[in-house]
Write a protein that holds these residues in place. Structure first.
Motif, mmCIF file in Angstrom:
data_model
loop_
_atom_site.group_PDB
_atom_site.id
_atom_site.type_symbol
_atom_site.label_atom_id
_atom_site.label_comp_id
_atom_site.label_asym_id
_atom_site.label_seq_id
_atom_site.Cartn_x
_atom_site.Cartn_y
_atom_site.Cartn_z
ATOM 1 N N TYR A 1 28.649 -56.270 53.491
ATOM 2 C CA TYR A 1 27.809 -55.794 52.384
ATOM 3 C C TYR A 1 27.763 -56.838 51.263
ATOM 4 O O TYR A 1 26.693 -57.225 50.793
ATOM 5 N N GLU A 2 28.948 -57.309 50.868
ATOM 6 C CA GLU A 2 28.998 -58.294 49.769
ATOM 7 C C GLU A 2 28.198 -59.548 50.121
ATOM 8 O O GLU A 2 27.506 -60.107 49.278
ATOM 9 N N ASN A 3 28.251 -59.971 51.373
ATOM 10 C CA ASN A 3 27.612 -61.229 51.769
ATOM 11 C C ASN A 3 26.130 -61.095 52.079
ATOM 12 O O ASN A 3 25.421 -62.094 52.170
ATOM 13 N N ASN A 4 25.653 -59.870 52.282
ATOM 14 C CA ASN A 4 24.258 -59.710 52.741
ATOM 15 C C ASN A 4 23.398 -58.771 51.903
ATOM 16 O O ASN A 4 22.244 -58.547 52.228
ATOM 17 N N LYS A 5 23.966 -58.239 50.818
ATOM 18 C CA LYS A 5 23.217 -57.239 50.035
ATOM 19 C C LYS A 5 22.044 -57.860 49.288
ATOM 20 O O LYS A 5 22.022 -59.072 49.071
ATOM 21 N N PRO B 1 26.958 -42.523 62.556
ATOM 22 C CA PRO B 1 25.778 -43.357 62.796
ATOM 23 C C PRO B 1 25.226 -43.871 61.463
ATOM 24 O O PRO B 1 25.198 -43.143 60.485
ATOM 25 N N PHE B 2 24.822 -45.116 61.420
ATOM 26 C CA PHE B 2 24.195 -45.612 60.185
ATOM 27 C C PHE B 2 23.257 -46.773 60.470
ATOM 28 O O PHE B 2 23.344 -47.426 61.516
ATOM 29 N N ARG B 3 22.323 -46.969 59.541
ATOM 30 C CA ARG B 3 21.417 -48.110 59.606
ATOM 31 C C ARG B 3 21.834 -49.112 58.537
ATOM 32 O O ARG B 3 22.536 -48.767 57.594
ATOM 33 N N ILE B 4 21.388 -50.350 58.697
ATOM 34 C CA ILE B 4 21.733 -51.379 57.706
ATOM 35 C C ILE B 4 20.456 -51.970 57.105
ATOM 36 O O ILE B 4 19.492 -52.215 57.824
ATOM 37 N N GLY B 5 20.479 -52.195 55.808
ATOM 38 C CA GLY B 5 19.336 -52.801 55.113
ATOM 39 C C GLY B 5 18.565 -51.751 54.346
ATOM 40 O O GLY B 5 18.444 -51.820 53.141
ATOM 41 N N ASP B 6 18.017 -50.758 55.071
ATOM 42 C CA ASP B 6 17.362 -49.614 54.436
ATOM 43 C C ASP B 6 17.380 -48.450 55.416
ATOM 44 O O ASP B 6 17.955 -48.549 56.489
ATOM 45 N N SER B 7 16.710 -47.353 55.051
ATOM 46 C CA SER B 7 16.820 -46.136 55.866
ATOM 47 C C SER B 7 16.222 -46.306 57.265
ATOM 48 O O SER B 7 16.566 -45.582 58.188
ATOM 49 N N ASN B 8 15.286 -47.275 57.425
ATOM 50 C CA ASN B 8 14.737 -47.513 58.766
ATOM 51 C C ASN B 8 15.505 -48.571 59.543
ATOM 52 O O ASN B 8 15.282 -48.761 60.733
ATOM 53 N N GLY B 9 16.385 -49.266 58.840
ATOM 54 C CA GLY B 9 17.189 -50.288 59.495
ATOM 55 C C GLY B 9 16.482 -51.625 59.578
ATOM 56 O O GLY B 9 15.313 -51.712 59.959
ATOM 57 N N ASP B 10 17.192 -52.680 59.187
ATOM 58 C CA ASP B 10 16.693 -54.036 59.342
ATOM 59 C C ASP B 10 17.345 -54.574 60.618
ATOM 60 O O ASP B 10 18.543 -54.856 60.650
ATOM 61 N N GLU B 11 16.546 -54.676 61.676
ATOM 62 C CA GLU B 11 17.131 -54.951 62.988
ATOM 63 C C GLU B 11 17.831 -56.304 63.063
ATOM 64 O O GLU B 11 18.828 -56.452 63.774
ATOM 65 N N GLU B 12 17.290 -57.278 62.314
ATOM 66 C CA GLU B 12 17.943 -58.604 62.311
ATOM 67 C C GLU B 12 19.345 -58.513 61.704
ATOM 68 O O GLU B 12 20.317 -59.058 62.230
ATOM 69 N N LEU B 13 19.417 -57.770 60.593
ATOM 70 C CA LEU B 13 20.694 -57.603 59.896
ATOM 71 C C LEU B 13 21.683 -56.810 60.775
ATOM 72 O O LEU B 13 22.875 -57.109 60.829
ATOM 73 N N GLU B 14 21.154 -55.837 61.476
ATOM 74 C CA GLU B 14 22.006 -55.015 62.351
ATOM 75 C C GLU B 14 22.562 -55.854 63.511
ATOM 76 O O GLU B 14 23.723 -55.718 63.887
#
Ligand code: PMP
Length: 365
Positions: free
Chosen positions: A361-365, A300-313
């Protein structure tokens, strides 16, 4: 040949393609019977062979000693949450529950209907670790000690078998059975719903040490009674025959591929691929689980930060789907993404996901 999607679902989950093709070949006429397994009496000689062969194959795969019975039951993992206390709690009326995620929490809640549940660990709703056994609050008179070997939602997997000093140990291995070798003789009861590493939903594998039979509560429903199921070779009532047939084919597939040791080797390789991307992403991908208890089956993982950026996810999931990767959405309890890497998920499948994660990651970091 059909082009299948890449299925990272948590369960029901991917089955080996070879098994599905075999099922397709046999679905109308099984062997020389001219009928389908679905249409066959569970009292027939043909079905007896399916039942016995599946048992023998899993006994071989897991090296199950002779003093253990193998049962094919119904009711899923959730049914077992009730069956375990109903069959085992009557000794002392107390059981210890090591709660490390949502599935063991549900099991403890169900068991509390039937007796006293002692919570071994402090209550939490943030499951990220397994506290050291030296801190565990074990009761002196537990009928059994219960834990979930792999928490499918939170992605926490026990890297060891707890030492219970002789008290029967019960484990829910629904989401990691047949993916690592372990010593069955350390357990009183092992159970696993089929729909992850074993086969289609509908059958639940139970492995029970014989001396634990004969202790069911009077109110235990017949279909959940391990003693009756053992006595009648899982044929007390109509079993989920088709699910058991497919399960038997999955067992044979595992054997042919090199057995549990090979499944374990692949599980480590597949999960390492994904965790390495997470670890080298500067927390762009964030997995809250402590390193040494991270699951090899469910990541399990989140994207963007530890709370998760829902748009990015959302963007991640849409992009994954375009590349044929399905069922990557995290469980509603924790959100984010979850990649389930069960036995039927290939190394190539995991490589496709790792490559996509790297590019994203490369395209959205
Ligand atoms: N235990 C674990 C570890 C699970 O992952 C699940 C289901 N995902 C269950 C129990 C419950 O199983 P079922 O839905 O078959 O009742």
């Amino acid at each position: 040949c059909l082009e299948s999607a890449i299925n990272f679902g948590a369960g029901p989950a991917k089955l080996p393609e070879e098994v599905l093709v075999e099922v397709q070949k046999e679905v109308v006429h099984y062997g020389t019977t001219k009928i389908s397994v679905m249409e066959m009496s569970h009292r027939s000689a043909d079905y007896a062979k399916i039942n016995d062969t599946a048992q023998q194959t899993v006994r071989e795969l897991l090296n199950i000693p002779d003093n253990y019975k193998i049962l094919f039951m119904q009711g899923g993992g959730t049914g077992m949450f009730a069956a375990v206390p109903l069959n085992l709690m009557s000794e002392t009326g107390v059981a210890d529950y090591i709660v490390t995620g949502s599935w063991s929490a549900k099991a403890a809640k169900e068991a509390a209907k039937y007796g006293k549940v002692n919570m071994v660990l402090p209550k939490t709703d943030k499951y990220v670790d397994i506290p050291d056994p030296s801190t565990w609050n074990l009761s002196p008179n537990a009928s059994y000690i219960y834990y979930c070997a792999n928490e499918t939602v939170h992605g926490i997997e026990f890297p060891y078998i707890p030492d219970t000093q002789g008290i029967p140990l019960v484990t829910d291995m629904s989401s990691n059975i047949l993916s690592r070798s372990f010593d069955v003789s350390k357990f009183g009861v092992i159970f696993a719903g089929a729909q992850k590493n074993i086969g289609p939903a509908g059958v639940t594998l139970v492995i029970i040490r014989e001396d634990l039979l004969g202790k069911a509560a009077i109110a235990c429903p017949t279909v959940l009674d391990f003693t009756i199921m053992a006595k009648d070779n899982s044929l007390h009532n109509t079993p989920p025959t088709f699910a058991i047939y497919v399960m038997g084919l999955v067992f044979q597939w595992i054997k042919k591929e090199g057995g549990v040791k090979e499944m374990e080797r692949r599980a480590i390789e597949k999960s390492n691929l994904i965790y390495e991307i997470i670890n080298s992403s500067n927390n762009f991908y964030y997995c809250p689980v402590k390193n040494d208890v991270r699951s090899r089956m469910n990541v399990p993982f989140r994207i963007g930060d530890s709370n998760g950026d829902e748009e990015l996810e959302k963007k991640f999931l849409v992009g994954a789907q375009k590349l044929g990767m399905l069922q990557l959405k995290g469980h509603r309890l924790v959100g984010g993404i979850r990649a389930s890497l069960y036995n039927a998920v290939t190394l190539d499948n995991a490589r496709v996901l790792a490559k996509y994660m790297k590019e994203f990651y490369e395209n959205n970091k």
